[in-house]
Design an enzyme around this catalytic site. Sequence first.
Site, mmCIF file in Angstrom:
data_model
loop_
_atom_site.group_PDB
_atom_site.id
_atom_site.type_symbol
_atom_site.label_atom_id
_atom_site.label_comp_id
_atom_site.label_asym_id
_atom_site.label_seq_id
_atom_site.Cartn_x
_atom_site.Cartn_y
_atom_site.Cartn_z
ATOM 1 N N HIS A 106 0.830 -1.209 0.000
ATOM 2 C CA HIS A 106 0.000 0.000 0.000
ATOM 3 C C HIS A 106 0.862 1.256 0.000
ATOM 4 C CE1 HIS A 106 -3.698 -2.301 1.638
ATOM 5 N NE2 HIS A 106 -3.853 -2.029 0.374
ATOM 6 N N CYS A 142 -1.541 -3.986 -16.978
ATOM 7 C CA CYS A 142 -2.322 -3.124 -16.094
ATOM 8 C C CYS A 142 -1.874 -3.256 -14.636
ATOM 9 C CB CYS A 142 -3.813 -3.428 -16.212
ATOM 10 S SG CYS A 142 -4.267 -5.137 -15.854
#
Length: 557
Positions: A189, A487
């Site tokens: 994160h 992606c």
Amino acid sequence: MGEVDVRPVTGIGVSPGVAHGPVARLAEPPRLPETDVPEADVPAALERARAALAEVAAFLDERSAQAGGEAADVLLAQSMMVLDPALPDRIRARLEDGRGLAHAVADAFAGFRDALTATGGYLAERAADLDDLRDRTVARVLGVPMPGVPDPGHPFVLVARDLAPADTAVLDARKVRAIVTELGGPTSHTAILAKSLGIPAVVACADAAGLADGTPVLVRGASGEVVVDPPDSLVEAAEAEAAAQAAALAASSGPGRTADGVPVALLVNVGAARDLTAAAAADSEGVGLLRTEFLYLDRAEEPTVEEQRRSYAEVFAAFAGRKVVVRTLDAGADKPLAFVDHGDEPNPALGVRGLRLARRHRRMLDDQLTAIAAAREESTADVWVMAPMVSTPTEAADFARAARAHGLPVAGTMVEVPAAALRADAVLAACDFVSIGTNDLGQYTFAADRMAGELADLLDPWQPALLELVRITGAAGAAVGKPVGVCGEAASDPLLALVLVGLGVTSLSMAPAALPAVRLALAAHTAADCAALARLALTAPDAARAREEVAAAAKQM
């Protein structure tokens, strides 16, 4: 380190950019009391724990509202974790075993964390964030403040053992010039949020533990270098480099192209409705990954076809005239749905997830395709669909037939499983395009959990073995003239983007903030340059050498 020694300490560069400033360390969280005294009144202690959990959840909700975008979704998910009814039950059990409240809370979170880690995949990724939630709850129980991001009154380089999403999501890029952490990986994160904020960041830098408050450092987010006590000449050169880069980025616009005019579509990833406005305003050629899980996860009932249609129609309208690649539901097993009986699985990370969920619940896939097709009919967007967790050409063919039967003419698959990359020629023969998810493909290739900090070197997207799978897939696409996209987080690294294009990738999808740097890098190199850089990366012995050799060669081109 001596005065003339400017050799950097190194980690993994996860957010590009060059910055310098004095270190300001994130303080350690409160420690548990050394003496564990049993609670005399267990019910009262449990109520204090419930109140503390509620306060932490409210704090996360407030931070979520401030952050927006992908960070908001991360924080909302954390808020729901804190409010899980299993936590008070675990705390009660530990209190009844004779633990003091703070220790009971820590034990409950530890048990919860172990359970999620054992589950694997998506839930294991969320488990890593439980440490911060534990610390915040313990701090409230003890009545002491939880240390936040420091504010020394001047711009600084934030150094920490690790950063929680609650802290990273609201960093002020005007104050925090760069981030350096001891732990973390390229898909953590911290990496994802730092990149979205445009803050240079280096993670998995073990030597960061020795950086004291006030120490001047120079951080190179692309290469993962941290220079301690840099000489003035190096700082001046870095400032000039940063200024020139900022001016070039500001002037960058339009479709992606190599220096000799080879098109490389630059697209954005969209993960939730709240991302839509910013994503649509970005100078992109469309959406390379529309994650549809936000319609399904964390709710008690399945969304109706009409509800889905309205949501997709909103996205298609925002990207009218541009391409939108919709990924069908990536859930099941390690992303459990409250309204689906998933059954018991020995290893959910390798279980019934993504497209495999249709084996048990075909109607859900049919309903989703129906909704996407209906929204497409009322839009001018160029709508494509793709399925996650495809492993075989047969699965790719079955999905393509289903999509076309619902009126969706362009159907493809994700390449996240090594088997799909190894048989990319047959997979592409069965559908219209593929999109490589480098995060999961790396995780499965190296059998290394994405959130395992000590395995960050294996999860580096520069790993030659991972790039070899990209090469196989790119070559298969070129042989039949079908698009091959990326992606995953790798697409947003300007230097690695050159390698990916050299491996046959035709489109790159990323966070909107990463677009200018990738566009600029492509414009400075020809297709032949990209191919040469790709060969260097493939023949390197490891990820670190691949990055170093490509960076050195790119500067000479």
